[in-house]
Motif scaffolding. Structure first.
Motif, PDB file in Angstrom:
ATOM      1  N   VAL A  79       0.830  -1.394   0.056  1.00  0.00           N
ATOM      2  CA  VAL A  79       0.053  -0.042  -0.058  1.00  0.00           C
ATOM      3  C   VAL A  79       0.893   1.242   0.003  1.00  0.00           C
ATOM      4  O   VAL A  79       0.494   2.196  -0.711  1.00  0.00           O
ATOM      5  N   ARG A  80       1.995   1.252   0.667  1.00  0.00           N
ATOM      6  CA  ARG A  80       2.928   2.364   0.624  1.00  0.00           C
ATOM      7  C   ARG A  80       3.283   2.798  -0.682  1.00  0.00           C
ATOM      8  O   ARG A  80       3.388   4.159  -1.106  1.00  0.00           O
ATOM      9  N   MET A  81       3.470   1.680  -1.588  1.00  0.00           N
ATOM     10  CA  MET A  81       3.964   2.073  -2.903  1.00  0.00           C
ATOM     11  C   MET A  81       2.638   2.770  -3.920  1.00  0.00           C
ATOM     12  O   MET A  81       2.825   3.637  -4.658  1.00  0.00           O
ATOM     13  N   LEU A  82       1.385   2.228  -3.360  1.00  0.00           N
ATOM     14  CA  LEU A  82       0.223   2.658  -4.170  1.00  0.00           C
ATOM     15  C   LEU A  82      -0.204   4.140  -3.680  1.00  0.00           C
ATOM     16  O   LEU A  82      -0.715   5.076  -4.445  1.00  0.00           O
ATOM     17  N   ASN A  83       0.296   4.621  -2.328  1.00  0.00           N
ATOM     18  CA  ASN A  83      -0.010   5.723  -1.791  1.00  0.00           C
ATOM     19  C   ASN A  83       0.474   7.028  -2.515  1.00  0.00           C
ATOM     20  O   ASN A  83      -0.125   7.950  -2.629  1.00  0.00           O
ATOM     21  N   VAL A  84       1.604   6.573  -3.360  1.00  0.00           N
ATOM     22  CA  VAL A  84       1.996   7.938  -4.023  1.00  0.00           C
ATOM     23  C   VAL A  84       1.282   8.356  -4.994  1.00  0.00           C
ATOM     24  O   VAL A  84       0.912   9.666  -5.248  1.00  0.00           O
ATOM     25  N   ASN A  85       0.181   7.457  -5.759  1.00  0.00           N
ATOM     26  CA  ASN A  85      -0.835   8.087  -6.635  1.00  0.00           C
ATOM     27  C   ASN A  85      -1.885   8.632  -5.965  1.00  0.00           C
ATOM     28  O   ASN A  85      -2.596   9.538  -6.404  1.00  0.00           O
ATOM     29  N   TYR A  86      -2.268   7.948  -4.681  1.00  0.00           N
ATOM     30  CA  TYR A  86      -3.426   8.476  -3.847  1.00  0.00           C
ATOM     31  C   TYR A  86      -3.161   9.825  -3.361  1.00  0.00           C
ATOM     32  O   TYR A  86      -4.058  10.861  -3.721  1.00  0.00           O
ATOM     33  N   GLU A  87      -1.764  10.291  -2.825  1.00  0.00           N
ATOM     34  CA  GLU A  87      -1.410  11.359  -2.731  1.00  0.00           C
ATOM     35  C   GLU A  87      -1.603  12.492  -3.851  1.00  0.00           C
ATOM     36  O   GLU A  87      -1.958  13.697  -3.719  1.00  0.00           O
ATOM     37  N   ALA A  88      -1.193  11.889  -4.883  1.00  0.00           N
ATOM     38  CA  ALA A  88      -1.200  12.966  -5.935  1.00  0.00           C
ATOM     39  C   ALA A  88      -2.592  13.406  -6.430  1.00  0.00           C
ATOM     40  O   ALA A  88      -2.716  14.574  -7.022  1.00  0.00           O
ATOM     41  N   VAL A  89      -3.387  12.416  -6.360  1.00  0.00           N
ATOM     42  CA  VAL A  89      -4.808  12.849  -6.763  1.00  0.00           C
ATOM     43  C   VAL A  89      -5.429  13.625  -5.728  1.00  0.00           C
ATOM     44  O   VAL A  89      -6.224  14.555  -6.061  1.00  0.00           O
ATOM     45  N   CYS A  90      -5.009  13.526  -4.280  1.00  0.00           N
ATOM     46  CA  CYS A  90      -5.616  14.412  -3.464  1.00  0.00           C
ATOM     47  C   CYS A  90      -5.045  15.725  -3.569  1.00  0.00           C
ATOM     48  O   CYS A  90      -5.770  16.909  -3.481  1.00  0.00           O
ATOM     49  N   ASP A  91      -3.735  15.909  -4.065  1.00  0.00           N
ATOM     50  CA  ASP A  91      -3.171  17.405  -4.277  1.00  0.00           C
ATOM     51  C   ASP A  91      -3.951  17.856  -5.427  1.00  0.00           C
ATOM     52  O   ASP A  91      -4.063  19.280  -5.409  1.00  0.00           O
ATOM     53  N   ARG A  92      -4.610  17.153  -6.331  1.00  0.00           N
ATOM     54  CA  ARG A  92      -5.161  17.855  -7.487  1.00  0.00           C
ATOM     55  C   ARG A  92      -6.644  18.116  -7.085  1.00  0.00           C
ATOM     56  O   ARG A  92      -7.368  19.024  -7.478  1.00  0.00           O
ATOM     57  N   VAL A  93      -7.454  17.220  -6.374  1.00  0.00           N
ATOM     58  CA  VAL A  93      -8.898  17.374  -6.149  1.00  0.00           C
ATOM     59  C   VAL A  93      -9.356  17.620  -4.787  1.00  0.00           C
ATOM     60  O   VAL A  93     -10.592  18.131  -4.760  1.00  0.00           O
ATOM     61  N   VAL A  94      -8.553  17.512  -3.787  1.00  0.00           N
ATOM     62  CA  VAL A  94      -9.187  17.840  -2.457  1.00  0.00           C
ATOM     63  C   VAL A  94      -8.806  19.347  -2.218  1.00  0.00           C
ATOM     64  O   VAL A  94      -7.915  20.112  -2.628  1.00  0.00           O
ATOM     65  N   THR A  95      -9.826  19.939  -1.664  1.00  0.00           N
ATOM     66  CA  THR A  95     -10.116  21.519  -1.428  1.00  0.00           C
ATOM     67  C   THR A  95      -9.120  21.949  -0.340  1.00  0.00           C
ATOM     68  O   THR A  95      -8.591  21.148   0.417  1.00  0.00           O
ATOM     69  N   GLY A  96      -8.721  23.186  -0.317  1.00  0.00           N
ATOM     70  CA  GLY A  96      -7.802  23.793   0.616  1.00  0.00           C
ATOM     71  C   GLY A  96      -8.355  23.839   2.091  1.00  0.00           C
ATOM     72  O   GLY A  96      -7.812  24.186   3.062  1.00  0.00           O
ATOM     73  N   ALA A  97      -9.737  23.429   2.015  1.00  0.00           N
ATOM     74  CA  ALA A  97     -10.405  23.589   3.372  1.00  0.00           C
ATOM     75  C   ALA A  97     -10.288  22.364   4.229  1.00  0.00           C
ATOM     76  O   ALA A  97     -10.355  22.452   5.375  1.00  0.00           O
ATOM     77  N   GLN A  98      -9.451  21.216   3.549  1.00  0.00           N
ATOM     78  CA  GLN A  98      -9.161  20.339   4.147  1.00  0.00           C
ATOM     79  C   GLN A  98      -7.748  20.218   4.987  1.00  0.00           C
ATOM     80  O   GLN A  98      -6.773  19.971   4.247  1.00  0.00           O
ATOM     81  N   ALA A  99      -7.571  20.528   6.231  1.00  0.00           N
ATOM     82  CA  ALA A  99      -6.348  20.507   6.761  1.00  0.00           C
ATOM     83  C   ALA A  99      -5.832  19.186   7.299  1.00  0.00           C
ATOM     84  O   ALA A  99      -4.632  19.204   7.578  1.00  0.00           O
ATOM     85  N   GLY A 100      -6.592  18.152   7.709  1.00  0.00           N
ATOM     86  CA  GLY A 100      -6.121  17.080   8.078  1.00  0.00           C
ATOM     87  C   GLY A 100      -5.233  16.058   7.188  1.00  0.00           C
ATOM     88  O   GLY A 100      -5.751  16.165   5.944  1.00  0.00           O
ATOM     89  N   PHE A 101      -4.141  15.755   7.759  1.00  0.00           N
ATOM     90  CA  PHE A 101      -3.149  14.947   6.667  1.00  0.00           C
ATOM     91  C   PHE A 101      -2.748  15.675   5.829  1.00  0.00           C
ATOM     92  O   PHE A 101      -2.420  15.037   4.486  1.00  0.00           O
ATOM     93  N   SER A 102      -2.600  17.004   5.840  1.00  0.00           N
ATOM     94  CA  SER A 102      -2.333  17.635   4.650  1.00  0.00           C
ATOM     95  C   SER A 102      -0.807  18.385   5.225  1.00  0.00           C
ATOM     96  O   SER A 102      -0.677  19.099   6.182  1.00  0.00           O
ATOM     97  N   GLU A 103       0.131  18.487   4.254  1.00  0.00           N
ATOM     98  CA  GLU A 103       1.626  19.067   4.629  1.00  0.00           C
ATOM     99  C   GLU A 103       1.239  20.506   4.915  1.00  0.00           C
ATOM    100  O   GLU A 103       0.775  21.213   3.998  1.00  0.00           O
ATOM    101  N   GLY A 104       2.006  21.090   5.998  1.00  0.00           N
ATOM    102  CA  GLY A 104       1.875  22.628   6.024  1.00  0.00           C
ATOM    103  C   GLY A 104       0.740  23.117   6.676  1.00  0.00           C
ATOM    104  O   GLY A 104       0.566  24.239   6.928  1.00  0.00           O
ATOM    105  N   MET A 105      -0.298  22.323   6.911  1.00  0.00           N
ATOM    106  CA  MET A 105      -1.492  22.593   7.612  1.00  0.00           C
ATOM    107  C   MET A 105      -1.736  21.761   8.617  1.00  0.00           C
ATOM    108  O   MET A 105      -1.392  20.825   8.970  1.00  0.00           O
ATOM    109  N   ASN A 106      -2.620  22.418   9.659  1.00  0.00           N
ATOM    110  CA  ASN A 106      -2.659  21.839  11.205  1.00  0.00           C
ATOM    111  C   ASN A 106      -4.147  22.439  11.694  1.00  0.00           C
ATOM    112  O   ASN A 106      -4.943  23.052  11.076  1.00  0.00           O
ATOM    113  N   ALA A 107      -4.711  21.758  12.777  1.00  0.00           N
ATOM    114  CA  ALA A 107      -5.618  21.888  13.487  1.00  0.00           C
ATOM    115  C   ALA A 107      -5.927  23.291  13.953  1.00  0.00           C
ATOM    116  O   ALA A 107      -6.991  24.074  14.053  1.00  0.00           O
TER     117      ALA A 107
END
Length: 399
Positions: A12-40
């Protein structure tokens, strides 16, 4: 709830590279969880600034707190697969992940057994959940939650900060949501959107007194902030969403920070300040009571402890000088009790003395760092929108 095996984690760690790339493209900036440079605390800071902004413009301040029941173990795998297909996850990645979860013609998928008073039940397939300890769970969960965020963003107006091009309709930190609005009709619509989309995807919103889903609202009249009355928020199934009222002293614990409904005559942060001071004092006395602790070790331990508390809460709650001095007074008392300090308080922090670090430095550093993070954030991110708006308003007032 099921545990991810170590061999599966490697794949799954190898598959996660693609998942992270998709998140960077489609997840809005309002989601701060599990996002680099953002916090609660960044999300909490937006809520703080909303109340301050509503006070400045004498407008309405409405918040809706959203809690999805047992989100990670309750995700329907078939729905997750369709969301991943629609958001552009690579087909081969989806097929491998589905094989790991549901199995193939030659292999079994994830199986479970119930523990009963008569022993373990027979094996059965698990069709829900992202997997406890799965490397890809954070990214995959963000793809699911982004469906809810996009629905709210498209259909609801959100809260408009002065000077901002767009509004802020919703904040998310993992599966903890916060709806921001400036009128009751828009908040009702936002709740309905979240409930409807979540229900379609197989998730439920929790209502437990005033600790799960809840809402608060204030307005200004005659220079006085008042609670909104005479309005009942409900989900489409008729469930009544409880209301929090400042007049009753009620708060909602959002991401570890208790929030009041509005400005509360300048006392909205008072409870959190008192909590910080109390926690810091208690930790100082606990550390000072450790045996065989040198003054240098005590300073290091206290700095780590205070840095952890103030480094988190101080990012969204203003720790004043008098609050910091109340904490430092306990430190100096502890040093005197151990015979390390006389009556010269300056000796505690001097480089030629004991050399301890004043806790006000932790609080100010945390706040400045949070503001820097906000201003350096992506265009349209809620925390950047809120901070830029209030920053501009403050500069305008100063002339």
């Amino acid at each position: 709830l099921w545990i991810q095996s170590h061999s599966c984690k490697f794949v799954v760690r190898m598959l996660n590279v693609n998942y992270e790339a998709v998140c960077d493209r489609v997840v809005t900036g309002a989601q701060a969880g599990f996002s680099e440079g953002m916090n609660a605390p960044g999300q909490t800071l937006v809520a703080r600034l909303q109340a301050e902004h509503a006070m400045n413009v004498r407008g309405m301040c409405l918040r809706g707190y959203v809690d999805i029941q047992t989100f990670f173990p309750a995700v329907v795998q078939k729905v997750q697969g369709e969301v991943e297909r629609a958001t552009g996850v690579a087909p081969d990645v989806r097929r491998v992940m589905m094989a790991l979860r549901e199995g193939t013609r030659h292999t079994q998928g994830v199986m479970g057994r119930y523990e009963t008073m008569y022993g373990l039940s027979g094996r059965f397939p698990i069709r829900r959940g992202l997997g406890q300890g799965c490397i890809a769970s954070p990214a995959r969960s963000k793809l699911m939650l982004a469906v809810v965020q996009r629905a709210v963003s498209k259909l609801c107006n959100g809260y408009k900060f002065t000077g901002a091009r767009g509004a802020v309709p919703m904040l998310m930190y993992a599966d903890d949501g916060l709806l921001l609005c400036d009128n009751v009709a828009d908040l009702q619509l936002a709740f309905e959107c979240v409930w409807l989309v979540s229900s379609i995807m197989g998730n439920k919103l929790g209502v437990l007194k005033k600790k799960k889903c809840a809402w608060s609202g204030t307005y200004w009249e005659g220079g006085e902030e008042r609670d909104i009355t005479g309005w009942e928020m409900t989900f489409p199934d008729g469930t009544v969403i409880p209301q929090l009222k400042d007049s009753d002293g009620e708060t909602y614990k959002y991401l570890g920070t208790p929030l009041k409904g509005g400005f509360a005559n300048g006392t909205a942060q008072q409870h959190m300040r008192e909590k910080c001071v109390s926690k810091c004092k208690r930790l100082i006395w606990m550390i000072s009571n450790l045996p065989d602790l040198t003054v240098e070790h005590m300073g290091d331990c206290v700095d780590l402890a205070l840095g952890g508390i103030l480094g988190y809460y101080g990012r969204s709650t203003i720790i004043r000088w008098e609050d910091a001095e109340a904490i430092e007074k306990v430190r100096r008392q502890a040093l005197r009790a151990k015979g390390y300090l006389g009556y010269d308080n300056g000796f505690t922090y001097s480089a030629h003395g004991i050399g301890h670090k004043h806790c006000y430095a932790h609080a100010t550093a945390a706040l400045v760092d949070q503001i820097d993070r906000a201003l350096a954030g992506g265009y349209g991110e809620p925390v950047r929108v809120a901070v830029e708006s209030m920053y501009a308003a403050s500069v305008y007032k100063l002339g």
